[in-house]
Scaffold this motif. Structure first.
Motif, PDB file in Angstrom:
ATOM      1  N   TYR A   1      -4.470  -5.184  -5.358  1.00 29.04           N
ATOM      2  CA  TYR A   1      -6.074  -5.381  -5.597  1.00 29.04           C
ATOM      3  C   TYR A   1      -6.428  -6.743  -5.042  1.00 29.04           C
ATOM      4  O   TYR A   1      -7.172  -6.905  -4.234  1.00 29.04           O
ATOM      5  CB  TYR A   1      -6.408  -5.146  -7.117  1.00 29.04           C
ATOM      6  CG  TYR A   1      -7.894  -5.279  -7.467  1.00 29.04           C
ATOM      7  CD1 TYR A   1      -8.670  -4.089  -7.359  1.00 29.04           C
ATOM      8  CD2 TYR A   1      -8.505  -6.409  -7.936  1.00 29.04           C
ATOM      9  CE1 TYR A   1      -9.868  -4.362  -7.752  1.00 29.04           C
ATOM     10  CE2 TYR A   1      -9.616  -6.406  -8.278  1.00 29.04           C
ATOM     11  CZ  TYR A   1     -10.462  -5.373  -7.988  1.00 29.04           C
ATOM     12  OH  TYR A   1     -11.860  -5.160  -8.447  1.00 29.04           O
TER      13      TYR A   1
ATOM     14  N   LEU B   1       3.182   9.703 -11.933  1.00 24.25           N
ATOM     15  CA  LEU B   1       2.394  10.927 -12.062  1.00 24.25           C
ATOM     16  C   LEU B   1       3.332  11.917 -12.786  1.00 24.25           C
ATOM     17  O   LEU B   1       3.323  12.680 -13.763  1.00 24.25           O
ATOM     18  CB  LEU B   1       1.347  11.301 -11.215  1.00 24.25           C
ATOM     19  CG  LEU B   1       0.288  10.594 -10.990  1.00 24.25           C
ATOM     20  CD1 LEU B   1      -0.496  11.008  -9.724  1.00 24.25           C
ATOM     21  CD2 LEU B   1      -0.912  10.364 -12.184  1.00 24.25           C
TER      22      LEU B   1
ATOM     23  N   PRO C   1      -7.819   8.295  -5.358  1.00 27.68           N
ATOM     24  CA  PRO C   1      -8.788   8.610  -4.236  1.00 27.68           C
ATOM     25  C   PRO C   1      -8.089   9.822  -3.641  1.00 27.68           C
ATOM     26  O   PRO C   1      -7.254   9.676  -2.645  1.00 27.68           O
ATOM     27  CB  PRO C   1      -8.549   7.110  -3.517  1.00 27.68           C
ATOM     28  CG  PRO C   1      -7.271   6.522  -3.985  1.00 27.68           C
ATOM     29  CD  PRO C   1      -7.096   7.076  -5.480  1.00 27.68           C
TER      30      PRO C   1
ATOM     31  N   GLN D   1       0.816  -1.117   0.062  1.00 32.07           N
ATOM     32  CA  GLN D   1      -0.066   0.022  -0.004  1.00 32.07           C
ATOM     33  C   GLN D   1       0.910   1.204   0.022  1.00 32.07           C
ATOM     34  O   GLN D   1       0.551   2.336  -0.761  1.00 32.07           O
ATOM     35  CB  GLN D   1      -0.822   0.047   1.286  1.00 32.07           C
ATOM     36  CG  GLN D   1      -2.108   0.717   1.058  1.00 32.07           C
ATOM     37  CD  GLN D   1      -3.101   0.510   2.523  1.00 32.07           C
ATOM     38  OE1 GLN D   1      -2.519  -0.089   3.458  1.00 32.07           O
ATOM     39  NE2 GLN D   1      -4.308   1.108   2.557  1.00 32.07           N
TER      40      GLN D   1
ATOM     41  N   TYR E   1     -12.632   2.392  -5.378  1.00 33.84           N
ATOM     42  CA  TYR E   1     -11.511   1.513  -5.210  1.00 33.84           C
ATOM     43  C   TYR E   1     -11.601   0.082  -5.826  1.00 33.84           C
ATOM     44  O   TYR E   1     -10.602  -0.585  -6.219  1.00 33.84           O
ATOM     45  CB  TYR E   1     -11.363   0.976  -3.681  1.00 33.84           C
ATOM     46  CG  TYR E   1     -10.730   2.026  -2.957  1.00 33.84           C
ATOM     47  CD1 TYR E   1      -9.331   2.368  -2.942  1.00 33.84           C
ATOM     48  CD2 TYR E   1     -11.290   2.976  -2.187  1.00 33.84           C
ATOM     49  CE1 TYR E   1      -8.800   3.446  -2.227  1.00 33.84           C
ATOM     50  CE2 TYR E   1     -10.828   3.909  -1.244  1.00 33.84           C
ATOM     51  CZ  TYR E   1      -9.503   4.281  -1.691  1.00 33.84           C
ATOM     52  OH  TYR E   1      -8.892   5.345  -0.661  1.00 33.84           O
TER      53      TYR E   1
ATOM     54  N   ASN F   1      -7.614   2.768 -14.925  1.00 31.65           N
ATOM     55  CA  ASN F   1      -6.199   3.046 -14.743  1.00 31.65           C
ATOM     56  C   ASN F   1      -5.430   1.929 -15.826  1.00 31.65           C
ATOM     57  O   ASN F   1      -4.391   2.235 -16.425  1.00 31.65           O
ATOM     58  CB  ASN F   1      -5.528   2.880 -13.439  1.00 31.65           C
ATOM     59  CG  ASN F   1      -5.678   4.187 -12.411  1.00 31.65           C
ATOM     60  OD1 ASN F   1      -6.438   5.107 -13.021  1.00 31.65           O
ATOM     61  ND2 ASN F   1      -5.186   4.123 -11.325  1.00 31.65           N
TER      62      ASN F   1
ATOM     63  N   PRO G   1      -9.142   0.729 -10.745  1.00 30.86           N
ATOM     64  CA  PRO G   1      -8.429  -0.400 -11.511  1.00 30.86           C
ATOM     65  C   PRO G   1      -8.825  -0.147 -12.843  1.00 30.86           C
ATOM     66  O   PRO G   1      -7.886  -0.299 -13.759  1.00 30.86           O
ATOM     67  CB  PRO G   1      -8.837  -1.761 -10.712  1.00 30.86           C
ATOM     68  CG  PRO G   1      -9.586  -1.408  -9.425  1.00 30.86           C
ATOM     69  CD  PRO G   1      -9.935   0.141  -9.727  1.00 30.86           C
TER      70      PRO G   1
ATOM     71  N   GLN H   1       3.818   0.443 -11.693  1.00 40.38           N
ATOM     72  CA  GLN H   1       2.851   0.679 -10.629  1.00 40.38           C
ATOM     73  C   GLN H   1       1.395  -0.045 -11.105  1.00 40.38           C
ATOM     74  O   GLN H   1       0.803  -0.333 -10.137  1.00 40.38           O
ATOM     75  CB  GLN H   1       2.327   2.261 -10.981  1.00 40.38           C
ATOM     76  CG  GLN H   1       1.112   2.890 -10.380  1.00 40.38           C
ATOM     77  CD  GLN H   1       1.754   3.032  -8.763  1.00 40.38           C
ATOM     78  OE1 GLN H   1       2.650   2.789  -8.461  1.00 40.38           O
ATOM     79  NE2 GLN H   1       0.644   3.756  -8.209  1.00 40.38           N
TER      80      GLN H   1
END
Ligand code: HEM
Length: 146
Positions: free
Chosen positions: A63, A17, A140, A6, A89, A97, A94, A55
């Motif tokens: 996940y 990013l 998020p 996490q 979430y 992305n 997922p 990533q």
């Protein structure tokens, strides 16, 4: 295991990013001018591809080890979709992305086949920027920076 992944996913997101933004802005600016595509432009595009794919891998593992995943069996698909946080979430983050990283990958491989500098810059500009916008739309934000 979960908390380590996490935090890695959370910190790596900054890097992903930032390099994606740099590669996109670089390509946008140069696609307007009469600039020649140089080794540094290639390095930016490739580095972004690698960092975003790492990533993606961390995200996929996260996940499947996430305690949140059980909500699918507890609430059902409908129950998950009804709640905005669970939907973000478990579904939107997922899926959107993965789509964003697919676009980045397509842009990268298409730009390599182009023969002109302008053609290369335009492809990176379009596909990487689209990927960036999609990623930014499904972060998020409240938990990430809070
Ligand atoms: C470049 C693509 C991605 C970026 C930039 C990104 C970014 C983020 C960010 C900023 C967070 C919030 C972290 C926090 O609250 O500290 C997060 C959470 C999460 N991401 Fe991603 N992510 C990406 C791709 C993915 C993918 C493809 C998956 C899964 C297939 C995924 C699964 C998750 C999960 C499960 C969480 C929740 C972690 C938690 O329980 O707090 N991510 N992501």
């Amino acid at each position: 295991m979960y908390s380590v992944l996490q935090s890695v996913h959370s910190y790596w997101a900054f890097l992903a990013l930032i390099v994606l933004a740099i590669a996109s802005i670089n390509a946008i600016i140069k696609s307007f001018g009469d600039k020649t595509y140089e080794p540094n432009d290639f390095r930016k595009a490739l580095f972004t591809l690698i960092v975003t794919h790492i990533q993606l891998l961390i995200g996929l593992i996260l996940y499947f080890v996430s305690p949140r995943l059980q909500l699918f069996s507890e609430l059902g698909m409908g129950g998950v979709m009804k709640d905005a946080v669970n939907r973000l979430y478990l579904v939107e983050h997922p899926f959107v992305n993965i789509l964003a990283i697919a676009l980045i990958t397509i842009g990268y491989s298409k730009h390599k086949k182009k023969l002109t500098s302008q053609g290369k810059f335009k492809l990176i500009a379009i596909f990487y920027t689209l990927g960036l916008v999609l990623l930014l739309s499904r972060i998020p934000w409240s938990t990430w920076l809070g």
